[in-house]
Design a protein around this motif. Sequence first.
Motif, PDB file in Angstrom:
ATOM      1  N   LYS A   5       0.838  -1.201   0.000  1.00 39.64           N
ATOM      2  CA  LYS A   5       0.000   0.000   0.000  1.00 39.64           C
ATOM      3  C   LYS A   5       0.873   1.252   0.000  1.00 39.64           C
ATOM      4  N   GLU A   6       1.903   1.211   0.837  1.00 42.46           N
ATOM      5  CA  GLU A   6       2.786   2.368   0.939  1.00 42.46           C
ATOM      6  C   GLU A   6       3.551   2.584  -0.372  1.00 42.46           C
ATOM      7  N   PHE A   7       3.973   1.445  -0.968  1.00 45.05           N
ATOM      8  CA  PHE A   7       4.673   1.504  -2.254  1.00 45.05           C
ATOM      9  C   PHE A   7       3.762   2.128  -3.309  1.00 45.05           C
ATOM     10  N   GLU A   8       2.506   1.703  -3.268  1.00 45.04           N
ATOM     11  CA  GLU A   8       1.540   2.214  -4.226  1.00 45.04           C
ATOM     12  C   GLU A   8       1.311   3.712  -4.020  1.00 45.04           C
ATOM     13  N   ASN A   9       1.195   4.095  -2.765  1.00 48.01           N
ATOM     14  CA  ASN A   9       0.982   5.512  -2.454  1.00 48.01           C
ATOM     15  C   ASN A   9       2.115   6.385  -2.975  1.00 48.01           C
ATOM     16  N   LEU A  10       3.303   5.806  -2.952  1.00 49.75           N
ATOM     17  CA  LEU A  10       4.475   6.545  -3.404  1.00 49.75           C
ATOM     18  C   LEU A  10       4.366   6.918  -4.880  1.00 49.75           C
ATOM     19  N   PHE A  11       3.720   6.050  -5.658  1.00 50.11           N
ATOM     20  CA  PHE A  11       3.714   6.254  -7.109  1.00 50.11           C
ATOM     21  C   PHE A  11       2.357   6.608  -7.710  1.00 50.11           C
ATOM     22  N   SER A  12       1.328   5.848  -7.351  1.00 54.56           N
ATOM     23  CA  SER A  12       0.153   5.838  -8.226  1.00 54.56           C
ATOM     24  C   SER A  12      -0.521   7.203  -8.359  1.00 54.56           C
ATOM     25  N   ARG A  13      -0.445   8.067  -7.361  1.00 57.72           N
ATOM     26  CA  ARG A  13      -1.000   9.415  -7.536  1.00 57.72           C
ATOM     27  C   ARG A  13       0.103  10.470  -7.515  1.00 57.72           C
ATOM     28  N   ASN A  14       1.323  10.044  -7.761  1.00 59.88           N
ATOM     29  CA  ASN A  14       2.448  10.967  -7.750  1.00 59.88           C
ATOM     30  C   ASN A  14       2.474  11.742  -9.075  1.00 59.88           C
ATOM     31  N   ARG A  15       2.448  13.036  -8.982  1.00 59.79           N
ATOM     32  CA  ARG A  15       2.323  13.889 -10.169  1.00 59.79           C
ATOM     33  C   ARG A  15       3.442  13.635 -11.179  1.00 59.79           C
ATOM     34  N   ILE A  16       4.673  13.566 -10.664  1.00 58.91           N
ATOM     35  CA  ILE A  16       5.813  13.372 -11.568  1.00 58.91           C
ATOM     36  C   ILE A  16       5.694  12.018 -12.257  1.00 58.91           C
ATOM     37  N   PHE A  17       5.407  11.001 -11.453  1.00 60.02           N
ATOM     38  CA  PHE A  17       5.315   9.649 -11.995  1.00 60.02           C
ATOM     39  C   PHE A  17       4.213   9.564 -13.045  1.00 60.02           C
ATOM     40  N   MET A  18       3.066  10.173 -12.739  1.00 62.14           N
ATOM     41  CA  MET A  18       1.945  10.116 -13.678  1.00 62.14           C
ATOM     42  C   MET A  18       2.283  10.803 -14.991  1.00 62.14           C
ATOM     43  N   GLU A  19       2.930  11.949 -14.875  1.00 61.45           N
ATOM     44  CA  GLU A  19       3.241  12.666 -16.120  1.00 61.45           C
ATOM     45  C   GLU A  19       4.281  11.945 -16.954  1.00 61.45           C
ATOM     46  N   ARG A  20       5.165  11.232 -16.291  1.00 62.72           N
ATOM     47  CA  ARG A  20       6.156  10.478 -17.049  1.00 62.72           C
ATOM     48  C   ARG A  20       5.541   9.253 -17.726  1.00 62.72           C
ATOM     49  N   THR A  21       4.566   8.616 -17.065  1.00 61.09           N
ATOM     50  CA  THR A  21       4.117   7.304 -17.547  1.00 61.09           C
ATOM     51  C   THR A  21       2.802   7.344 -18.326  1.00 61.09           C
ATOM     52  N   ILE A  22       1.897   8.261 -18.003  1.00 59.09           N
ATOM     53  CA  ILE A  22       0.621   8.261 -18.714  1.00 59.09           C
ATOM     54  C   ILE A  22       0.871   8.647 -20.171  1.00 59.09           C
ATOM     55  N   GLY A  23       0.384   7.837 -21.049  1.00 61.40           N
ATOM     56  CA  GLY A  23       0.556   8.109 -22.473  1.00 61.40           C
ATOM     57  C   GLY A  23       1.885   7.640 -23.044  1.00 61.40           C
ATOM     58  N   ALA A  24       2.749   7.077 -22.209  1.00 63.48           N
ATOM     59  CA  ALA A  24       4.035   6.590 -22.719  1.00 63.48           C
ATOM     60  C   ALA A  24       3.886   5.145 -23.178  1.00 63.48           C
ATOM     61  N   GLY A  25       4.212   4.914 -24.417  1.00 61.33           N
ATOM     62  CA  GLY A  25       4.175   3.566 -24.969  1.00 61.33           C
ATOM     63  C   GLY A  25       2.826   2.894 -24.924  1.00 61.33           C
ATOM     64  N   PRO A  26       1.761   3.553 -25.413  1.00 58.44           N
ATOM     65  CA  PRO A  26       0.446   2.913 -25.371  1.00 58.44           C
ATOM     66  C   PRO A  26       0.254   1.927 -26.516  1.00 58.44           C
ATOM     67  N   ILE A  27      -0.680   1.017 -26.331  1.00 54.92           N
ATOM     68  CA  ILE A  27      -1.001   0.076 -27.407  1.00 54.92           C
ATOM     69  C   ILE A  27      -2.482  -0.292 -27.290  1.00 54.92           C
ATOM     70  N   THR A  28      -3.135  -0.422 -28.430  1.00 57.22           N
ATOM     71  CA  THR A  28      -4.550  -0.789 -28.391  1.00 57.22           C
ATOM     72  C   THR A  28      -4.679  -2.292 -28.175  1.00 57.22           C
TER      73      THR A  28
END
Lengths: 194, 409
Positions: free
Chosen positions: B196-219
């Motif tokens: 849970k703590e690991f998840e909290n560190l990343f899943s709503r982290n602004r920097i992490f989200m901006e780096r990963t959302i939309g990176a390397g998508p595939i249908t």
Amino acid sequence: MGLSNDLIQQKLEERFKDVVLQTETSYDMLSVEVAAPEILNVLQFLFDDQELKFRFLTDLTAVHYPAFKDRELAVVYHLHNLVDNCRIRIKVFVPVQQPDVPSAVNIFSAANWLERETYDFFGINFTGHPNLIRIQNVEEMDYFPLRKEFPLEDQTRIDKDDEMFGRGGNFDFGNRQSDGSPTQIPESTGGNTQ
Amino acid sequence: MSTTTDTAFQEANLGSGTTTTLNLGPTHPATHGVFQNILELDGERIVSAEQTIGYIHRAFEKIAERRPLYQITPLTDRLNYCSAPINNMGWHLTCEKLLGIQTPKRVDYLRVIIMELARIADHLICNSIVGVDTGAYTGFLYVMQYRELIYEIWEEVCGSRLTTSIGRIGGFERDFNDIAFTKLERFLKEYPAVLKEFENLFSRNRIFMERTIGAGPITAERALNYGFTGPNLRAAGVDYDVRVHTPYSSYQDFDFEIPTGTTGDCYDRFLVRNQEMYQSLNIITQAYRKIQDMKGEEATIFHADIPEYYLPEKKDVYTKMEALIYHFKIVMGEVEIPPGEVYSSVEGGNGELGFYIISDGGRTPYRLHFRRPCFIYYQAFEELVKGSMLADAIIVLSSLNLIAGEMDG
């Protein structure tokens, strides 16, 4: 599970009367041997048919049977219908002198590297493949290492011959002639067939 | 990385007509494994990517043609070495399918525990490496402690940690000891909070989200056509899981969900893996409870009764004629395998791990082929990164969970 092996077999035999050469079911999986030049039509039919829907290429590989005259190399496709959860195995046999099989890249993008790997190890010439070069081995290699004429063990050791692995007689990885004497490893088998 | 702030910079650098060729790998710290990417860059945009693999190809398929079944287990360790026990179990299950062996329920449940621990270990490394590549080292070091605990459990069961060779055809080499179960209990108790703590560190982290959302998508459609399986396919929205579609090792006895994503980008892959770890914990808890509920003789079984393939106890070898014969035959590799052709697969750490074995009645497989999931989906890499930034390629690489050992076979 709306799809039975019998139905697939029936549909295939109906559509491809002279192309389907042999069918068998082992361990619940239907295995169909088809004529090599028609493989793309068969794959496309299995892909497009509204009932069959084999749209996922699970695996593609080859097998070398030196004892099968003029059909030494088998290319094996494993297809999966993810909707009905049904798997099927398609085989084509080609002679080792002219191992031409049409490439399935245009139907399955996944076939690209799988075909390259199969070419790399067995020398199957996938006609129409966009980039048929070696993938695991070095490009300078001039033989196809997974063919049975290349034994893993040192040829001079009799304690590691095929007898020790339960394969007596002449059907033992193709390393024996019919009188039991070892076959000579051919000088480079043609190298890059491209 | 498609924010508006850097558009001006990109446009200034685009279309200059000159491209740079960059070798990413084979030994680049960010590739996490030995494989090379020849990237053609226009400024920082990727124009094309060409992958070279095979640096650690070890010809397992050739070697396996000269090995009795039990000696192939150590080869499978070295495919996806982040979750070696799944490969081992997959191999044992393939042999059992070929030989027609039924395993007792307790063996199945013990295997499920081991396999789900392996899945957690695998996803945990993959997700924390995605973290490292986006600049957050903390999570990686934090969860390492619990991978260590998983390794300790494996060590109690089989004696090794990374290349486990855990289990035998028909079951396990020995029963789990009390320390293994105590450590498992500790893991089940402590790990959810850590996760849970690991998840909290990343899943709503602004920097992490901006780096990963939309990176390397595939249908979903492209992913299926490319032969994606495992978390990468599920992140694209297809709920295909071998554990549910073709249950093995009594997975049908467990109640769990298949998490799926929608866009198939790095962020979705991260979330799917995270959710899968919760599901794995859930499965382990259920399996452990089922084992604890077993009574009498059933509660001590750890292998099927197949003297032809399962090594007898050492004290029997010295005192019983039959055991001595079987022991000799198995150790010398003189057990004939019945002829047949089998394809069997398990849900590995990064996708459907398949074994295609052909037996001609000899003592070794006539042909063995491994369906290695990451070999098959890595070919989509160019399509995933084309047109994106160089920095995205690094995250895509790590979030695909590419394991060089598995890719090269």
